[in-house]
Design a protein around this motif. Sequence first.
Motif, PDB file in Angstrom:
ATOM      1  N   LYS A  27      36.656  21.556 115.762  1.00 56.80           N
ATOM      2  CA  LYS A  27      36.034  22.532 114.878  1.00 56.80           C
ATOM      3  C   LYS A  27      34.697  22.000 114.368  1.00 56.80           C
ATOM      4  O   LYS A  27      33.708  22.734 114.299  1.00 56.80           O
ATOM      5  CB  LYS A  27      36.978  22.812 113.708  1.00 56.80           C
ATOM      6  N   TYR A  54      32.721  19.798 115.810  1.00 58.87           N
ATOM      7  CA  TYR A  54      31.724  19.798 116.875  1.00 58.87           C
ATOM      8  C   TYR A  54      31.245  21.214 117.181  1.00 58.87           C
ATOM      9  O   TYR A  54      30.056  21.446 117.353  1.00 58.87           O
ATOM     10  CB  TYR A  54      32.257  19.140 118.153  1.00 58.87           C
ATOM     11  N   ARG A  55      32.174  22.157 117.244  1.00 59.48           N
ATOM     12  CA  ARG A  55      31.797  23.554 117.504  1.00 59.48           C
ATOM     13  C   ARG A  55      30.837  24.049 116.430  1.00 59.48           C
ATOM     14  O   ARG A  55      29.834  24.691 116.731  1.00 59.48           O
ATOM     15  CB  ARG A  55      33.035  24.456 117.524  1.00 59.48           C
ATOM     16  N   HIS A  84      28.852  22.328 114.596  1.00 60.73           N
ATOM     17  CA  HIS A  84      27.540  21.714 114.766  1.00 60.73           C
ATOM     18  C   HIS A  84      26.794  22.355 115.938  1.00 60.73           C
ATOM     19  O   HIS A  84      25.631  22.713 115.818  1.00 60.73           O
ATOM     20  CB  HIS A  84      27.695  20.209 115.009  1.00 60.73           C
ATOM     21  N   ALA A  85      27.468  22.480 117.045  1.00 64.11           N
ATOM     22  CA  ALA A  85      26.826  22.979 118.264  1.00 64.11           C
ATOM     23  C   ALA A  85      26.296  24.403 118.094  1.00 64.11           C
ATOM     24  O   ALA A  85      25.258  24.753 118.653  1.00 64.11           O
ATOM     25  CB  ALA A  85      27.808  22.912 119.435  1.00 64.11           C
ATOM     26  N   VAL A  86      27.006  25.209 117.322  1.00 62.36           N
ATOM     27  CA  VAL A  86      26.570  26.579 117.082  1.00 62.36           C
ATOM     28  C   VAL A  86      25.279  26.593 116.264  1.00 62.36           C
ATOM     29  O   VAL A  86      24.360  27.366 116.532  1.00 62.36           O
ATOM     30  CB  VAL A  86      27.685  27.377 116.355  1.00 62.36           C
ATOM     31  N   CYS A 101      21.779  20.963 120.691  1.00 56.57           N
ATOM     32  CA  CYS A 101      23.061  20.902 121.401  1.00 56.57           C
ATOM     33  C   CYS A 101      23.411  22.250 122.020  1.00 56.57           C
ATOM     34  O   CYS A 101      23.571  22.363 123.221  1.00 56.57           O
ATOM     35  CB  CYS A 101      24.169  20.455 120.447  1.00 56.57           C
ATOM     36  N   TYR A 152      25.960  25.687 121.686  1.00 59.67           N
ATOM     37  CA  TYR A 152      27.399  25.824 121.937  1.00 59.67           C
ATOM     38  C   TYR A 152      27.723  25.966 123.414  1.00 59.67           C
ATOM     39  O   TYR A 152      28.692  25.416 123.917  1.00 59.67           O
ATOM     40  CB  TYR A 152      27.930  27.018 121.136  1.00 59.67           C
ATOM     41  N   THR A 153      26.891  26.720 124.151  1.00 61.41           N
ATOM     42  CA  THR A 153      27.187  26.951 125.566  1.00 61.41           C
ATOM     43  C   THR A 153      26.458  25.962 126.472  1.00 61.41           C
ATOM     44  O   THR A 153      26.535  26.043 127.684  1.00 61.41           O
ATOM     45  CB  THR A 153      26.780  28.388 125.967  1.00 61.41           C
TER      46      THR A 153
END
Length: 64
Positions: free
Chosen positions: A21, A23-24, A26-28, A33, A35-36
Amino acid sequence: MTAPSGRRAQDLYRRYMAAAKAYRGHAVACTACGYTGPGPACPAGKRLFESLSVLQLAYISGLP
Ligand SMILES: [Zn+2]
């Protein structure tokens, strides 16, 4: 996949999910980074991704 049993496995699973959660999340929000994208691209993202990988491996290898 069989659901893990035992307090330790449950605790590990909780930490694994929390790391995923984190990492997701952060990536969003992180433009580097994404997300995709192919993976973490900034130091913070790499750190989060690394702890996620470690926990994921520990969780998977701890399964019966
Ligand atoms: Zn990032």
